[in-house]
Design an enzyme around this catalytic site. Structure first.
Site, PDB file in Angstrom:
ATOM      1  N   SER A 143      -0.979  53.929   2.727  1.00 32.37           N
ATOM      2  CA  SER A 143      -2.346  53.963   3.232  1.00 32.37           C
ATOM      3  C   SER A 143      -3.053  52.655   2.913  1.00 32.37           C
ATOM      4  CB  SER A 143      -3.118  55.125   2.591  1.00 32.37           C
ATOM      5  OG  SER A 143      -4.505  55.034   2.880  1.00 32.37           O
ATOM      6  N   TYR A 156      -5.318  60.983  -3.706  1.00 34.05           N
ATOM      7  CA  TYR A 156      -4.516  60.640  -2.528  1.00 34.05           C
ATOM      8  C   TYR A 156      -4.004  59.206  -2.605  1.00 34.05           C
ATOM      9  CZ  TYR A 156      -3.538  59.454   2.362  1.00 34.05           C
ATOM     10  OH  TYR A 156      -2.942  59.000   3.522  1.00 34.05           O
TER      11      TYR A 156
END
Length: 251
Positions: A143, A156
């Site tokens: 990400s 996350y």
């Protein structure tokens, strides 16, 4: 002989787009899905309409106990459909988002993110190593949030950061088999992530677009073709890299 790619979470979003773009370049695909069987079947049909072969299997990538059985089902499918004992490319894409400040993150949220995004990737790859052909490729999805911080994505982003480190170690340990391992890190993308928040919330969409040099958020077609290209023979010398595909986010 066509290359065979396995894409986890291939029934929708970035996984679906990646599988379709692999097929557009002449590659066959195996996709996994957790619960959306009809969507997975639709992806298989679309790939087959492009003249390529495809199979879909149910798999919860957060359930390590299911991996040995999945590997055996995959081994059987490779023999039945392709008359092969191995596949060529593994794209560890399956995942989900969760938003919570560190002070508010529950153990259940944390464990779910770790199980799917880190522990699952580690042990699924381990289970599939005997089935990955020498000279193959592994792509792990990370990400853009591992490079910049956004409150609410601490857990996350931390597990995605772990994937980036793991990818380098995979590249080192599997290099003797000619297997390359890279990480692809998308920026803000219009998908079902967080219930489609970036896609379906105009104010949030604009907030992210304002951070991106190209003045818009990404769409799956910005990511899938790039991953398909990374799997191509022309990119055989790219290894152990974190490749951000974000349109120039937060630069």
């Amino acid at each position: 002989m066509s290359k065979i790619a396995l894409i986890t979470g291939g029934s929708r979003g970035l996984g679906r787009n990646t599988a379709i773009n692999i097929a557009r370049q002449g590659g066959d695909a195996v996709i996994t899905y957790r619960s959306r069987e009809e969507e997975a079947r639709a992806v298989v049909a679309e790939i087959e309409a492009l003249g390529c072969k495809a199979r879909a299997f149910q798999l919860d990538t957060g359930d390590v106990g299911a991996f040995a059985g999945f590997a055996e089902r995959l081994r059987k499918a490779l023999r039945e459909t392709w008359r092969r004992d191995t596949f060529d490319h593994l794209v560890n894409n399956a995942g989900h988002g969760d938003y919570a400040l560190i002070a508010d993150t529950t153990v259940e949220q944390f464990d779910s993110l770790v199980n799917v995004h880190f522990k699952g990737v580690f042990f699924l790859t381990q289970a599939l190593l005997p089935l990955i052909a020498d000279g193959g490729r592994i792509v792990n999805l990370s990400s853009g949030l591992t490079r910049v911080s956004a409150p609410g994505f601490g857990a996350y982003s931390a597990v995605k950061g772990a994937i980036e480190v793991l990818s380098v170690y995979m590249a080192k340990e599997l290099g003797g088999r000619g297997i390359t391992v890279n990480t692809v890190a998308p920026g803000a993308i219009e998908t079902d992530f967080l219930g489609g928040a970036v896609r379906d919330t105009p104010d949030l969409n604009k907030q992210f677009a304002d951070m991106i040099a190209l003045d818009r958020v990404g769409v799956p077609d910005d990511i899938g073709p790039m991953i398909a290209s990374l799997l191509g023979e022309e990119n055989r010398w790219i290894n152990a890299q974190r490749i951000e595909v974000s349109g120039g986010q937060n630069i």
